[in-house]
Design a protein around this motif. Structure first.
Motif, PDB file in Angstrom:
ATOM      1  N   SER A  37       1.146  -1.477   0.248  1.00  0.00           N
ATOM      2  CA  SER A  37      -0.257  -0.342   0.327  1.00  0.00           C
ATOM      3  C   SER A  37       0.698   1.195  -0.072  1.00  0.00           C
ATOM      4  O   SER A  37       2.425   0.973   0.499  1.00  0.00           O
ATOM      5  N   ARG A  42      -0.406   1.156  -6.202  1.00  0.00           N
ATOM      6  CA  ARG A  42      -1.825   1.670  -5.185  1.00  0.00           C
ATOM      7  C   ARG A  42      -0.680   3.049  -4.288  1.00  0.00           C
ATOM      8  O   ARG A  42      -1.134   3.421  -2.833  1.00  0.00           O
ATOM      9  N   VAL A  45      -2.857   4.862  -1.403  1.00  0.00           N
ATOM     10  CA  VAL A  45      -3.604   4.689  -0.732  1.00  0.00           C
ATOM     11  C   VAL A  45      -2.984   4.463   0.952  1.00  0.00           C
ATOM     12  O   VAL A  45      -1.677   3.963   0.837  1.00  0.00           O
ATOM     13  N   ALA A  47      -1.131   4.461   4.348  1.00  0.00           N
ATOM     14  CA  ALA A  47      -0.729   2.890   4.758  1.00  0.00           C
ATOM     15  C   ALA A  47       0.052   3.518   6.538  1.00  0.00           C
ATOM     16  O   ALA A  47       0.602   4.061   6.057  1.00  0.00           O
ATOM     17  N   ASP A  55      -1.131  -6.728   4.641  1.00  0.00           N
ATOM     18  CA  ASP A  55      -0.966  -6.367   2.671  1.00  0.00           C
ATOM     19  C   ASP A  55      -0.639  -7.946   2.028  1.00  0.00           C
ATOM     20  O   ASP A  55      -1.011  -8.566   1.328  1.00  0.00           O
TER      21      ASP A  55
END
Length: 234
Positions: A37, A42, A45, A47, A55
């Motif tokens: 992430s 990605r 996103v 994180a 993940d």
């Protein structure tokens, strides 16, 4: 059939493994490069350290993977080590590729110690760690083409996973592990790795290349991973 789950270090995503994956699959195994992430496709996103662990465990469980060789490069050794402790009998082996390992309650970067410069860089760049300048990759065994590809694939790394502490559910000494040390980067593993290598479940493999062997020596790295997978569990 071994299932290799491949996790890149800071700044990189699943594309880093594109020259390694074909060799693993040609040997009859599964190969699953992951993008954490906040990176690669990605980006954006949210994180944190826990997110990156989830993940990895989530991908393994969603694909119902067994006989997993879980591979972590550089920073990703920290979430990989935590994930390895949580996937139970799905795990066959952990492979750290010139990687950090998780220490319970400690982070990859902190305001003091060896992570101080990273912590400062994250604070100075709105919560992300920017990739190094091209000159910082010198002496790592990369050709001009390999370096160009690495730089093209690198992106700022979210800061929270780097500054949040690891949480270990069991001792890393209990897990069958191969530690790959890339000698051009620094000839000795971290002290905490040296200590674990004295135990019966850990082994050391050296590669005469730099910190990014998936770019500089992909075929050789694939051979190292295949040999690690062939080890019997202690």
């Amino acid at each position: 059939m071994t299932q290799f789950v491949l996790v890149s270090g800071a700044w990189l995503d699943e594309r880093a493994w594109s020259d390694v994956v074909p060799h693993l699959r040609a040997a009859g195994h599964g190969a699953h490069p992951l993008t954490l992430s906040g990176l690669g496709a990605r980006q954006g996103v949210p994180a944190g350290q826990r997110t990156h662990v989830e993940d990895i465990t989530g991908a393994i469980e969603a694909r119902d993977l067994r006989e997993v060789v879980l591979v972590g490069h550089s920073y990703s050794g920290i979430p990989v080590g935590q994930a390895a402790a949580r996937i139970g009998d799905r795990l066959a082996r952990v492979v750290y590729v010139d990687a950090n390992i998780p220490i319970d309650g400690s982070a990859f970067a902190n305001p003091s110690g060896r992570g101080a410069e990273i912590f400062a860089a994250i604070e100075a760049h709105d919560g992300v760690w920017p990739p190094p300048a091209p000159a910082e990759f010198g002496g790592q065994g990369l050709t001009e083409a390999q370096l160009a590809r690495l730089l093209a694939e690198a992106a700022p790394h979210p800061g929270a996973p780097l500054t949040e502490p690891a949480v270990l559910d069991r001792s890393l000494s209990e897990l069958p592990t191969t530690y790959v040390k890339c000698l051009l980067d620094w000839p000795e593993p971290f002290p905490e790795v040296v200590e674990l290598l004295t135990g019966p479940r850990w082994e050391l493999v050296e590669m005469d290349t730099g910190h990014w062997p998936m770019y500089s020596r992909p075929r050789e790295l694939a051979d190292v991973l295949l040999a690690a997978a062939a080890r019997k569990r202690p």
